[in-house]
Design a protein around this motif. Sequence first.
Motif, PDB file in Angstrom:
ATOM      1  N   SER A   1       0.705  -1.114  -0.018  1.00  0.00           N
ATOM      2  CA  SER A   1       0.259   0.015   0.023  1.00  0.00           C
ATOM      3  C   SER A   1       1.037   0.943   0.010  1.00  0.00           C
ATOM      4  CB  SER A   1      -1.130   0.310   1.562  1.00  0.00           C
ATOM      5  OG  SER A   1      -2.180  -1.276   1.169  1.00  0.00           O
ATOM      6  N   ALA A   2       2.020   1.256   0.004  1.00  0.00           N
ATOM      7  CA  ALA A   2       3.300   2.509  -0.513  1.00  0.00           C
ATOM      8  C   ALA A   2       3.506   2.444  -1.615  1.00  0.00           C
ATOM      9  CB  ALA A   2       4.684   2.347   1.044  1.00  0.00           C
ATOM     10  N   ALA A   3       2.855   4.210  -1.906  1.00  0.00           N
ATOM     11  CA  ALA A   3       3.932   4.297  -3.694  1.00  0.00           C
ATOM     12  C   ALA A   3       5.637   3.938  -3.623  1.00  0.00           C
ATOM     13  CB  ALA A   3       3.542   5.348  -4.192  1.00  0.00           C
ATOM     14  N   LEU A   4       5.291   3.572  -4.955  1.00  0.00           N
ATOM     15  CA  LEU A   4       6.964   3.439  -5.220  1.00  0.00           C
ATOM     16  C   LEU A   4       7.073   4.381  -5.450  1.00  0.00           C
ATOM     17  CD1 LEU A   4       7.366  -0.061  -5.992  1.00  0.00           C
ATOM     18  CD2 LEU A   4       7.733   0.798  -3.633  1.00  0.00           C
ATOM     19  N   LYS A   5       8.650   4.824  -4.974  1.00  0.00           N
ATOM     20  CA  LYS A   5       9.233   6.448  -5.946  1.00  0.00           C
ATOM     21  C   LYS A   5       9.433   5.730  -7.070  1.00  0.00           C
ATOM     22  CE  LYS A   5      12.365  10.062  -6.110  1.00  0.00           C
ATOM     23  NZ  LYS A   5      12.829  10.864  -4.523  1.00  0.00           N
ATOM     24  N   SER A   6       9.380   6.029  -9.069  1.00  0.00           N
ATOM     25  CA  SER A   6       9.571   4.810  -9.781  1.00  0.00           C
ATOM     26  C   SER A   6       9.847   5.626 -10.537  1.00  0.00           C
ATOM     27  CB  SER A   6       8.689   3.508 -10.007  1.00  0.00           C
ATOM     28  OG  SER A   6       7.881   4.864 -10.306  1.00  0.00           O
ATOM     29  N   TYR A   7      10.198   5.085 -11.462  1.00  0.00           N
ATOM     30  CA  TYR A   7      10.851   5.696 -13.344  1.00  0.00           C
ATOM     31  C   TYR A   7      10.807   4.740 -14.253  1.00  0.00           C
ATOM     32  CZ  TYR A   7      12.941   7.416 -17.480  1.00  0.00           C
ATOM     33  OH  TYR A   7      13.239   8.334 -18.768  1.00  0.00           O
ATOM     34  N   GLY A   8       9.946   3.929 -15.840  1.00  0.00           N
ATOM     35  CA  GLY A   8      10.524   3.432 -16.516  1.00  0.00           C
ATOM     36  C   GLY A   8      10.278   4.552 -17.528  1.00  0.00           C
ATOM     37  N   ASN A   9      11.016   3.728 -19.079  1.00  0.00           N
ATOM     38  CA  ASN A   9      10.757   4.156 -19.987  1.00  0.00           C
ATOM     39  C   ASN A   9      11.326   3.051 -21.414  1.00  0.00           C
ATOM     40  OD1 ASN A   9      11.123   5.993 -22.483  1.00  0.00           O
ATOM     41  ND2 ASN A   9      12.640   7.370 -21.847  1.00  0.00           N
ATOM     42  N   VAL A  10      11.297   3.032 -22.449  1.00  0.00           N
ATOM     43  CA  VAL A  10      11.494   2.619 -23.479  1.00  0.00           C
ATOM     44  C   VAL A  10      12.776   2.835 -24.401  1.00  0.00           C
ATOM     45  CG1 VAL A  10      11.006   1.042 -25.740  1.00  0.00           C
ATOM     46  CG2 VAL A  10       9.343   1.583 -23.609  1.00  0.00           C
ATOM     47  N   PHE A  11      14.198   2.342 -23.668  1.00  0.00           N
ATOM     48  CA  PHE A  11      15.839   2.872 -24.421  1.00  0.00           C
ATOM     49  C   PHE A  11      15.624   2.412 -25.952  1.00  0.00           C
ATOM     50  CE2 PHE A  11      15.488   4.305 -20.277  1.00  0.00           C
ATOM     51  CZ  PHE A  11      15.937   5.249 -19.993  1.00  0.00           C
ATOM     52  N   HIS A  12      15.835   2.985 -26.144  1.00  0.00           N
ATOM     53  CA  HIS A  12      16.457   2.370 -27.697  1.00  0.00           C
ATOM     54  C   HIS A  12      15.537   1.090 -28.914  1.00  0.00           C
ATOM     55  CE1 HIS A  12      20.263   4.064 -26.602  1.00  0.00           C
ATOM     56  NE2 HIS A  12      20.458   3.449 -26.336  1.00  0.00           N
TER      57      HIS A  12
ATOM     58  N   ASP B   1      13.532   3.466  -6.483  1.00  0.00           N
ATOM     59  CA  ASP B   1      13.936   4.304  -5.761  1.00  0.00           C
ATOM     60  C   ASP B   1      13.394   4.250  -3.990  1.00  0.00           C
ATOM     61  OD1 ASP B   1      15.041   5.970  -3.493  1.00  0.00           O
ATOM     62  OD2 ASP B   1      14.767   7.342  -5.028  1.00  0.00           O
ATOM     63  N   GLU B   2      14.334   3.496  -3.365  1.00  0.00           N
ATOM     64  CA  GLU B   2      13.499   2.437  -2.944  1.00  0.00           C
ATOM     65  C   GLU B   2      14.092   3.247  -1.127  1.00  0.00           C
ATOM     66  OE1 GLU B   2      13.380  -2.655  -3.409  1.00  0.00           O
ATOM     67  OE2 GLU B   2      15.288  -1.825  -3.004  1.00  0.00           O
ATOM     68  N   THR B   3      14.502   4.310  -1.628  1.00  0.00           N
ATOM     69  CA  THR B   3      15.454   5.336   0.094  1.00  0.00           C
ATOM     70  C   THR B   3      13.429   5.184   0.578  1.00  0.00           C
ATOM     71  OG1 THR B   3      14.984   7.001  -1.552  1.00  0.00           O
ATOM     72  CG2 THR B   3      17.197   5.933  -1.181  1.00  0.00           C
ATOM     73  N   GLY B   4      12.512   5.292  -0.273  1.00  0.00           N
ATOM     74  CA  GLY B   4      11.464   5.714   1.072  1.00  0.00           C
ATOM     75  C   GLY B   4      10.664   4.271   1.043  1.00  0.00           C
ATOM     76  N   ALA B   5      10.169   3.338  -0.119  1.00  0.00           N
ATOM     77  CA  ALA B   5       9.875   2.512  -0.261  1.00  0.00           C
ATOM     78  C   ALA B   5      10.425   1.079  -0.583  1.00  0.00           C
ATOM     79  CB  ALA B   5       7.866   2.581   0.053  1.00  0.00           C
ATOM     80  N   ALA B   6      10.550   0.084   0.272  1.00  0.00           N
ATOM     81  CA  ALA B   6      11.302  -0.982  -1.147  1.00  0.00           C
ATOM     82  C   ALA B   6       9.878  -1.889  -1.802  1.00  0.00           C
ATOM     83  CB  ALA B   6      11.956  -1.657  -0.017  1.00  0.00           C
ATOM     84  N   ALA B   7      10.146  -2.547  -2.840  1.00  0.00           N
ATOM     85  CA  ALA B   7       9.172  -3.106  -3.864  1.00  0.00           C
ATOM     86  C   ALA B   7       9.606  -4.102  -2.917  1.00  0.00           C
ATOM     87  CB  ALA B   7      10.557  -3.172  -5.277  1.00  0.00           C
ATOM     88  N   SER B   8       8.203  -4.850  -3.037  1.00  0.00           N
ATOM     89  CA  SER B   8       8.181  -6.503  -2.618  1.00  0.00           C
ATOM     90  C   SER B   8       8.102  -7.422  -3.479  1.00  0.00           C
ATOM     91  CB  SER B   8       7.022  -6.093  -1.964  1.00  0.00           C
ATOM     92  OG  SER B   8       5.812  -5.916  -2.635  1.00  0.00           O
ATOM     93  N   GLY B   9       8.123  -8.576  -3.113  1.00  0.00           N
ATOM     94  CA  GLY B   9       7.472  -9.463  -4.069  1.00  0.00           C
ATOM     95  C   GLY B   9       6.721  -9.260  -4.951  1.00  0.00           C
ATOM     96  N   CYS B  10       5.217  -9.701  -4.353  1.00  0.00           N
ATOM     97  CA  CYS B  10       4.244  -9.297  -4.999  1.00  0.00           C
ATOM     98  C   CYS B  10       3.999  -7.476  -5.837  1.00  0.00           C
ATOM     99  CB  CYS B  10       2.587  -8.817  -3.784  1.00  0.00           C
ATOM    100  SG  CYS B  10       2.671  -9.855  -2.423  1.00  0.00           S
ATOM    101  N   SER B  11       4.614  -6.791  -5.452  1.00  0.00           N
ATOM    102  CA  SER B  11       4.689  -5.498  -6.397  1.00  0.00           C
ATOM    103  C   SER B  11       6.227  -5.808  -7.785  1.00  0.00           C
ATOM    104  CB  SER B  11       5.623  -4.056  -6.112  1.00  0.00           C
ATOM    105  OG  SER B  11       6.973  -4.524  -5.327  1.00  0.00           O
ATOM    106  N   ILE B  12       6.447  -6.770  -7.275  1.00  0.00           N
ATOM    107  CA  ILE B  12       7.564  -7.232  -8.785  1.00  0.00           C
ATOM    108  C   ILE B  12       6.404  -8.328  -9.327  1.00  0.00           C
ATOM    109  CG2 ILE B  12      10.028  -8.509  -9.434  1.00  0.00           C
ATOM    110  CD1 ILE B  12      10.849  -7.854  -6.509  1.00  0.00           C
ATOM    111  N   ASP B  13       5.929  -8.922  -8.922  1.00  0.00           N
ATOM    112  CA  ASP B  13       4.699  -9.527  -9.837  1.00  0.00           C
ATOM    113  C   ASP B  13       4.003  -9.146 -10.555  1.00  0.00           C
ATOM    114  OD1 ASP B  13       6.559 -11.865  -8.645  1.00  0.00           O
ATOM    115  OD2 ASP B  13       4.653 -12.675  -6.734  1.00  0.00           O
ATOM    116  N   SER B  14       3.600  -7.871  -9.901  1.00  0.00           N
ATOM    117  CA  SER B  14       2.380  -7.152 -10.962  1.00  0.00           C
ATOM    118  C   SER B  14       3.614  -6.556 -11.964  1.00  0.00           C
ATOM    119  CB  SER B  14       2.154  -6.576  -9.803  1.00  0.00           C
ATOM    120  OG  SER B  14       3.682  -5.404  -9.525  1.00  0.00           O
ATOM    121  N   SER B  15       4.564  -6.322 -11.812  1.00  0.00           N
ATOM    122  CA  SER B  15       5.418  -5.246 -12.985  1.00  0.00           C
ATOM    123  C   SER B  15       5.436  -6.835 -13.939  1.00  0.00           C
ATOM    124  CB  SER B  15       6.648  -4.938 -12.262  1.00  0.00           C
ATOM    125  OG  SER B  15       7.719  -5.735 -11.977  1.00  0.00           O
TER     126      SER B  15
END
Length: 162
Positions: A46-57, A66-80
Amino acid sequence: MVADLIALDDRSRVWIYQSDKALPDEARYEIQEYLFQFLSQWTAHSAALKSYGNVFHDQFLTLFVDETGAAASGCSIDSSVRFVQQIGEKYNVDFFNRMIFSYLDEEQKKIITMSNVEFKKAYANGVINDDTLVFDNLVKTKDQFLKEWLKPLKDSWHMRFV
């Protein structure tokens, strides 16, 4: 919470998903829109992840957290991962084939992508050499991404395949 790449801590985690072919401009723009939508809602416990994404090349879908605030969890990684799978299905590209490699041509203007078998043959035939710049999609942090994503073949894990 979506941020600019420059605003993320250098230790931010990165995931690089290489497509098996270059994405046409129209698809790339649409994917970037979907990516922004996903990142704006991406959470871990339930904590927003400070993130960035892009398509390069036109070929590398990247996610940074950026995990200095909230860390990515197994569930959040699975959702990605599910998100990337859905994008792949929608645009008929494979983002999960880890046996394809990409490098810059001699003029460093064009990205060439090939299977590990073709890569080995290209090395044996002198098409690529120890100084050929390859994309290391196994970098783990923003700092590594910025400094080491593109590196000479001789300094890369790709060498074990030639």
